[in-house]
Design an enzyme around this catalytic site. Structure first.
Site, PDB file in Angstrom:
ATOM      1  N   GLY A  15       0.802  -1.219   0.000  1.00 54.67           N
ATOM      2  CA  GLY A  15       0.000   0.000   0.000  1.00 54.67           C
ATOM      3  C   GLY A  15       0.832   1.265   0.000  1.00 54.67           C
ATOM      4  O   GLY A  15       2.022   1.234  -0.317  1.00 54.67           O
ATOM      5  N   ALA A  16       0.177   2.398   0.359  1.00 60.03           N
ATOM      6  CA  ALA A  16       0.807   3.730   0.239  1.00 60.03           C
ATOM      7  C   ALA A  16       1.341   3.864  -1.196  1.00 60.03           C
ATOM      8  O   ALA A  16       2.521   4.145  -1.436  1.00 60.03           O
ATOM      9  CB  ALA A  16       1.899   3.942   1.272  1.00 60.03           C
ATOM     10  N   HIS A  72       2.373   4.618  -5.006  1.00 63.41           N
ATOM     11  CA  HIS A  72       2.979   5.750  -5.716  1.00 63.41           C
ATOM     12  C   HIS A  72       3.221   5.321  -7.167  1.00 63.41           C
ATOM     13  O   HIS A  72       2.863   4.194  -7.553  1.00 63.41           O
ATOM     14  CB  HIS A  72       4.285   6.181  -5.018  1.00 63.41           C
ATOM     15  CG  HIS A  72       5.227   5.040  -4.735  1.00 63.41           C
ATOM     16  ND1 HIS A  72       5.841   4.322  -5.735  1.00 63.41           N
ATOM     17  CD2 HIS A  72       5.630   4.467  -3.563  1.00 63.41           C
ATOM     18  CE1 HIS A  72       6.614   3.392  -5.197  1.00 63.41           C
ATOM     19  NE2 HIS A  72       6.498   3.447  -3.884  1.00 63.41           N
ATOM     20  N   GLY A  76       5.709   4.254  -8.682  1.00 66.97           N
ATOM     21  CA  GLY A  76       6.457   2.994  -8.834  1.00 66.97           C
ATOM     22  C   GLY A  76       5.494   1.818  -8.901  1.00 66.97           C
ATOM     23  O   GLY A  76       5.589   0.951  -9.784  1.00 66.97           O
ATOM     24  N   HIS A  77       4.528   1.807  -7.966  1.00 68.20           N
ATOM     25  CA  HIS A  77       3.520   0.739  -7.980  1.00 68.20           C
ATOM     26  C   HIS A  77       2.671   0.822  -9.262  1.00 68.20           C
ATOM     27  O   HIS A  77       2.386  -0.195  -9.889  1.00 68.20           O
ATOM     28  CB  HIS A  77       2.577   0.880  -6.782  1.00 68.20           C
ATOM     29  CG  HIS A  77       3.240   0.734  -5.443  1.00 68.20           C
ATOM     30  ND1 HIS A  77       3.357   1.770  -4.557  1.00 68.20           N
ATOM     31  CD2 HIS A  77       3.813  -0.325  -4.837  1.00 68.20           C
ATOM     32  CE1 HIS A  77       3.965   1.359  -3.456  1.00 68.20           C
ATOM     33  NE2 HIS A  77       4.258   0.097  -3.604  1.00 68.20           N
ATOM     34  N   GLN A 136       7.648  -9.698   7.923  1.00 70.01           N
ATOM     35  CA  GLN A 136       8.878  -9.253   7.256  1.00 70.01           C
ATOM     36  C   GLN A 136       9.484  -8.016   7.921  1.00 70.01           C
ATOM     37  O   GLN A 136      10.486  -7.499   7.459  1.00 70.01           O
ATOM     38  CB  GLN A 136       8.636  -9.020   5.764  1.00 70.01           C
ATOM     39  CG  GLN A 136       7.788  -7.826   5.430  1.00 70.01           C
ATOM     40  CD  GLN A 136       7.419  -7.818   3.968  1.00 70.01           C
ATOM     41  OE1 GLN A 136       6.653  -8.667   3.492  1.00 70.01           O
ATOM     42  NE2 GLN A 136       7.966  -6.893   3.201  1.00 70.01           N
ATOM     43  N   GLN A 190      15.037  -8.972  -3.130  1.00 76.23           N
ATOM     44  CA  GLN A 190      13.721  -9.601  -2.975  1.00 76.23           C
ATOM     45  C   GLN A 190      13.280 -10.255  -4.289  1.00 76.23           C
ATOM     46  O   GLN A 190      12.850 -11.414  -4.312  1.00 76.23           O
ATOM     47  CB  GLN A 190      12.729  -8.524  -2.543  1.00 76.23           C
ATOM     48  CG  GLN A 190      11.278  -8.884  -2.648  1.00 76.23           C
ATOM     49  CD  GLN A 190      10.394  -7.765  -2.119  1.00 76.23           C
ATOM     50  OE1 GLN A 190      10.312  -7.566  -0.915  1.00 76.23           O
ATOM     51  NE2 GLN A 190       9.735  -7.037  -2.988  1.00 76.23           N
ATOM     52  N   SER A 211       7.347   4.153  -0.488  1.00 79.72           N
ATOM     53  CA  SER A 211       6.297   4.551   0.461  1.00 79.72           C
ATOM     54  C   SER A 211       6.934   5.220   1.674  1.00 79.72           C
ATOM     55  O   SER A 211       6.329   6.085   2.311  1.00 79.72           O
ATOM     56  CB  SER A 211       5.497   3.332   0.899  1.00 79.72           C
ATOM     57  OG  SER A 211       5.012   2.654  -0.236  1.00 79.72           O
ATOM     58  N   ARG A 212       8.150   4.820   2.001  1.00 77.47           N
ATOM     59  CA  ARG A 212       8.826   5.379   3.187  1.00 77.47           C
ATOM     60  C   ARG A 212       9.289   6.824   2.969  1.00 77.47           C
ATOM     61  O   ARG A 212       9.551   7.516   3.948  1.00 77.47           O
ATOM     62  CB  ARG A 212      10.020   4.514   3.586  1.00 77.47           C
ATOM     63  CG  ARG A 212       9.616   3.181   4.201  1.00 77.47           C
ATOM     64  CD  ARG A 212      10.833   2.438   4.729  1.00 77.47           C
ATOM     65  NE  ARG A 212      10.483   1.243   5.453  1.00 77.47           N
ATOM     66  CZ  ARG A 212      10.282   0.045   4.915  1.00 77.47           C
ATOM     67  NH1 ARG A 212      10.399  -0.094   3.608  1.00 77.47           N
ATOM     68  NH2 ARG A 212       9.963  -0.992   5.654  1.00 77.47           N
TER      69      ARG A 212
HETATM   70  P1  AMP Z   1       6.078  -2.313  -1.511  1.00 74.62           P
HETATM   71  O1  AMP Z   1       4.661  -1.801  -1.459  1.00 74.62           O
HETATM   72  O2  AMP Z   1       7.103  -1.317  -1.122  1.00 74.62           O
HETATM   73  O3  AMP Z   1       6.217  -3.660  -0.829  1.00 74.62           O
HETATM   74  O4  AMP Z   1       6.363  -2.601  -3.036  1.00 74.62           O
HETATM   75  C1  AMP Z   1       5.505  -3.403  -3.824  1.00 74.62           C
HETATM   76  C2  AMP Z   1       6.181  -3.648  -5.147  1.00 74.62           C
HETATM   77  O5  AMP Z   1       6.427  -2.397  -5.778  1.00 74.62           O
HETATM   78  C3  AMP Z   1       7.540  -4.355  -5.003  1.00 74.62           C
HETATM   79  O6  AMP Z   1       7.680  -5.305  -6.034  1.00 74.62           O
HETATM   80  C4  AMP Z   1       8.513  -3.220  -5.153  1.00 74.62           C
HETATM   81  O7  AMP Z   1       9.772  -3.620  -5.653  1.00 74.62           O
HETATM   82  C5  AMP Z   1       7.783  -2.328  -6.165  1.00 74.62           C
HETATM   83  N1  AMP Z   1       8.275  -0.957  -6.082  1.00 74.62           N
HETATM   84  C6  AMP Z   1       8.393  -0.176  -4.976  1.00 74.62           C
HETATM   85  N2  AMP Z   1       8.941   1.009  -5.279  1.00 74.62           N
HETATM   86  C7  AMP Z   1       9.183   0.985  -6.616  1.00 74.62           C
HETATM   87  C8  AMP Z   1       9.753   1.920  -7.551  1.00 74.62           C
HETATM   88  N3  AMP Z   1      10.191   3.102  -7.167  1.00 74.62           N
HETATM   89  N4  AMP Z   1       9.843   1.543  -8.838  1.00 74.62           N
HETATM   90  C9  AMP Z   1       9.408   0.324  -9.250  1.00 74.62           C
HETATM   91  N5  AMP Z   1       8.857  -0.600  -8.432  1.00 74.62           N
HETATM   92  C10 AMP Z   1       8.755  -0.274  -7.129  1.00 74.62           C
END
Ligand code: AMP
Length: 253
Positions: free
Chosen positions: A31-32, A34, A36-37, A61, A153, A186-187
């Site tokens: 969640g949160a 952006h 990237g997601h 985790q 990961q 998200s951080r």
């Molecule tokens: P998270 O919500 O942070 O667990 O991320 C969910 C998925 O989004 C994971 O596969 C991350 O690698 C991917 N992700 C997070 N940040 C980015 C980013 N800036 N660009 C591309 N993928 C991202």
């Protein structure tokens, strides 16, 4: 958009899609959301008939309870974004249903779990692999889409999928960055204005042609606390603390 919180309900939906010969793209998130997601949802949409997202802040985790407690929660905005992206279904489970076995069963990776992020986050990757295995069993994806931002990961998930003969393809997607080169995360929302400037400096120095020693010196000079810096498999990996927020990134060498 379907909002489903019970594993068997989503599994029934996913099995039905597969029976009707539709391909499923799965994007797991915490969640949160952006850009990237969003890039993962768009890539999934371009090669699959149906896209399923999950939003689950997986407690197993997090080795640091404070980090878990402070993890941003923007659920209503996330759901709006998912609708706008035309995601077909989102899985919103509770920890109770995901770990109805009281965590009796888990995946353990024995060789690389203490490399890079695993060094200072013991148990982190076993938590990630366990939840991904559960999510994959529920969503039955043809393809699973993950970001290269979390490179270690991504690699471990690929290897688990291969080790357990899971019939899904793992697709790595490039890191989306802000105009200053900072990897979206998200951080980042937890950074102060000053912290954001430091985070951008971190991103910029990481891709500069410096030795690891020179990079470490530059970061320390700017009061950026290093968790690890390492060159491995033709990539440069780093984790740092800024404003007590842990940020990770990696770039090809
Ligand atoms: P998270 O919500 O942070 O667990 O991320 C969910 C998925 O989004 C994971 O596969 C991350 O690698 C991917 N992700 C997070 N940040 C980015 C980013 N800036 N660009 C591309 N993928 C991202």
């Amino acid at each position: 958009m379907l909002q489903i919180s019970l594993p068997h309900e989503l599994q029934t939906y996913a099995l039905q899609q597969r029976r009707e010969k539709r391909t499923i793209g799965f994007v797991p998130t915490m969640g949160a959301l952006h850009e990237g997601h969003l890039s993962l949802f768009r890539t999934a949409q371009s090669s699959c008939d149906v896209v399923i997202a999950s939003i689950f802040v997986n407690p197993t985790q997090f080795n640091n309870p404070e980090d878990f407690k402070k993890y941003p929660n923007t659920l209503s905005a996330d759901l709006e974004l998912l609708k706008k992206e035309k995601v077909e279904a989102v899985f919103l489970p509770t920890a109770e249903v995901m770990y109805s076995d009281n965590k009796r069963f888990s995946v353990h990776e024995s060789t690389h779990h203490l490399d890079l992020c695993g060094k200072t986050r013991p148990g982190h990757f076993d938590g990630v692999l366990t939840v991904v295995l559960k999510l994959v069993q529920i969503t039955q994806p043809t393809k699973i889409f993950m970001g290269e931002k979390d490179y270690q990961q991504l690699q471990l998930v690929r290897e688990m999928v291969s080790a357990f003969f899971i019939p899904t393809e793992v697709i790595g997607c490039p890191t989306v960055r802000d105009p200053y080169g900072l990897a979206l995360s998200s951080r980042n929302a937890r950074l102060t204005q000053e912290g954001l400037l430091k985070a951008r400096l971190f991103a910029e120095t990481l891709k500069a042609p410096l030795t690891l020693e020179a990079l470490a010196q530059t970061l320390e000079k700017n009061n950026i606390k290093i968790d690890y810096l390492e060159d491995k498999s033709k990539r440069r990996f780093a984790a740092v603390f800024i404003d007590d927020v842990r940020l990770i990134d990696n770039v090809p060498l």
